[in-house]
Design an enzyme around this catalytic site. Structure first.
Site, mmCIF file in Angstrom:
data_model
loop_
_atom_site.group_PDB
_atom_site.id
_atom_site.type_symbol
_atom_site.label_atom_id
_atom_site.label_comp_id
_atom_site.label_asym_id
_atom_site.label_seq_id
_atom_site.Cartn_x
_atom_site.Cartn_y
_atom_site.Cartn_z
ATOM 1 C CB ILE A 45 22.346 -121.789 31.674
ATOM 2 C CG1 ILE A 45 21.794 -121.905 30.255
ATOM 3 C CG2 ILE A 45 22.573 -123.169 32.278
ATOM 4 C CD1 ILE A 45 22.748 -122.524 29.266
ATOM 5 C CD GLU A 46 18.618 -118.620 37.385
ATOM 6 O OE1 GLU A 46 17.952 -119.323 38.178
ATOM 7 O OE2 GLU A 46 18.415 -117.396 37.200
ATOM 8 C CG ASN A 47 25.457 -124.397 39.034
ATOM 9 O OD1 ASN A 47 25.640 -124.714 40.202
ATOM 10 N ND2 ASN A 47 25.923 -125.117 38.036
ATOM 11 C CB ALA A 48 22.465 -126.094 42.769
ATOM 12 C CE1 TYR A 50 20.305 -121.093 44.569
ATOM 13 C CE2 TYR A 50 20.354 -119.303 46.164
ATOM 14 C CZ TYR A 50 19.822 -120.502 45.733
ATOM 15 O OH TYR A 50 18.825 -121.094 46.430
ATOM 16 C CB CYS A 55 23.753 -113.283 31.381
ATOM 17 S SG CYS A 55 23.745 -112.500 32.992
ATOM 18 C CD GLU A 57 22.093 -110.337 28.140
ATOM 19 O OE1 GLU A 57 22.070 -111.393 28.817
ATOM 20 O OE2 GLU A 57 21.641 -109.264 28.565
ATOM 21 C CB CYS A 93 24.282 -107.785 33.735
ATOM 22 S SG CYS A 93 25.500 -109.026 33.246
ATOM 23 C CB CYS A 96 25.999 -109.339 29.310
ATOM 24 S SG CYS A 96 25.590 -110.926 30.062
HETATM 25 N N1 THU Z 1 20.154 -112.232 33.402
HETATM 26 C C1 THU Z 1 20.427 -112.374 32.070
HETATM 27 O O1 THU Z 1 20.373 -113.481 31.524
HETATM 28 N N2 THU Z 1 20.768 -111.269 31.367
HETATM 29 C C2 THU Z 1 20.801 -110.011 31.877
HETATM 30 O O2 THU Z 1 21.177 -109.072 31.173
HETATM 31 C C3 THU Z 1 20.383 -109.766 33.264
HETATM 32 C C4 THU Z 1 20.207 -110.978 34.099
HETATM 33 C C5 THU Z 1 19.778 -113.436 34.176
HETATM 34 C C6 THU Z 1 20.793 -113.874 35.190
HETATM 35 C C7 THU Z 1 19.911 -114.654 36.157
HETATM 36 O O3 THU Z 1 19.764 -115.991 35.669
HETATM 37 C C8 THU Z 1 18.565 -113.980 36.082
HETATM 38 O O4 THU Z 1 18.598 -113.181 34.893
HETATM 39 C C9 THU Z 1 18.240 -113.070 37.262
HETATM 40 O O5 THU Z 1 19.270 -112.178 37.495
#
Ligand code: THU
Length: 140
Positions: A45-48, A50, A55, A57, A93, A96
């Site tokens: 779930i992203e956000n404006a 950034y 993530c 997980e 990452c 996570c």
């Molecule tokens: N992202 C994840 O959701 N999990 C990971 O293990 C690596 C990265 C997401 C974060 C971001 O929304 C997008 O992938 C690009 O980095």
């Protein structure tokens, strides 16, 4: 892969379809399997703003813990976009890994992390992805 692992990978793939990632266009899905057989999924779930992206997980662990899960984490499936990075499996990452560790250590498990790519699944224990992890024992 076992039927159980295949089902977990499919749950992660399905979760990725609900990704909110308009900035990176990088949809990730995660699925957690617990010893009672239950599965909890998450997606990124992203956000404006950034840097505030969550993530997949971390969202899955947050959902599970908010629903009262404490430990019993047996396996985790993670899937990234099929059309990026040659469809190679992605690993969680660093943040996570630590978030997964907090939930896993509550039940004393070392979950298998299924990193699901297009043609390959890498099965790595959390302890391999996060050796010598920081944990609550350090706070005693
Ligand atoms: N992202 C994840 O959701 N999990 C990971 O293990 C690596 C990265 C997401 C974060 C971001 O929304 C997008 O992938 C690009 O980095």
């Amino acid at each position: 892969m076992s039927d159980q692992d295949e089902a977990l990978a499919n749950a992660a793939r399905e979760a990725a379809t609900r990704s909110y990632s308009p900035y990176s266009n990088y949809a990730v899905g995660a699925a957690l399997r617990f010893s009672d057989g239950s599965v909890v999924t998450g997606t990124n779930i992203e956000n404006a703003s950034y840097g505030l992206a969550l993530c997949a997980e971390t969202v899955a662990v947050s959902k599970a813990m908010a629903d009262g899960m404490r430990g019993g984490l047996e396996a985790v499936a993670v899937v990234g976009p099929a059309d990026k990075g040659n469809g190679a499996p992605i690993t969680p990452c660093g943040r996570c890994r630590q978030v997964l560790k907090e939930l896993a250590q509550l039940g004393g498990t070392d979950p298998e992390i299924l990193c699901v790519g297009n043609d390959e699944v890498r099965k790595l224990r959390l302890s391999r992805l996060l050796p010598d992890a920081f944990g609550p024992a350090a706070l005693d």
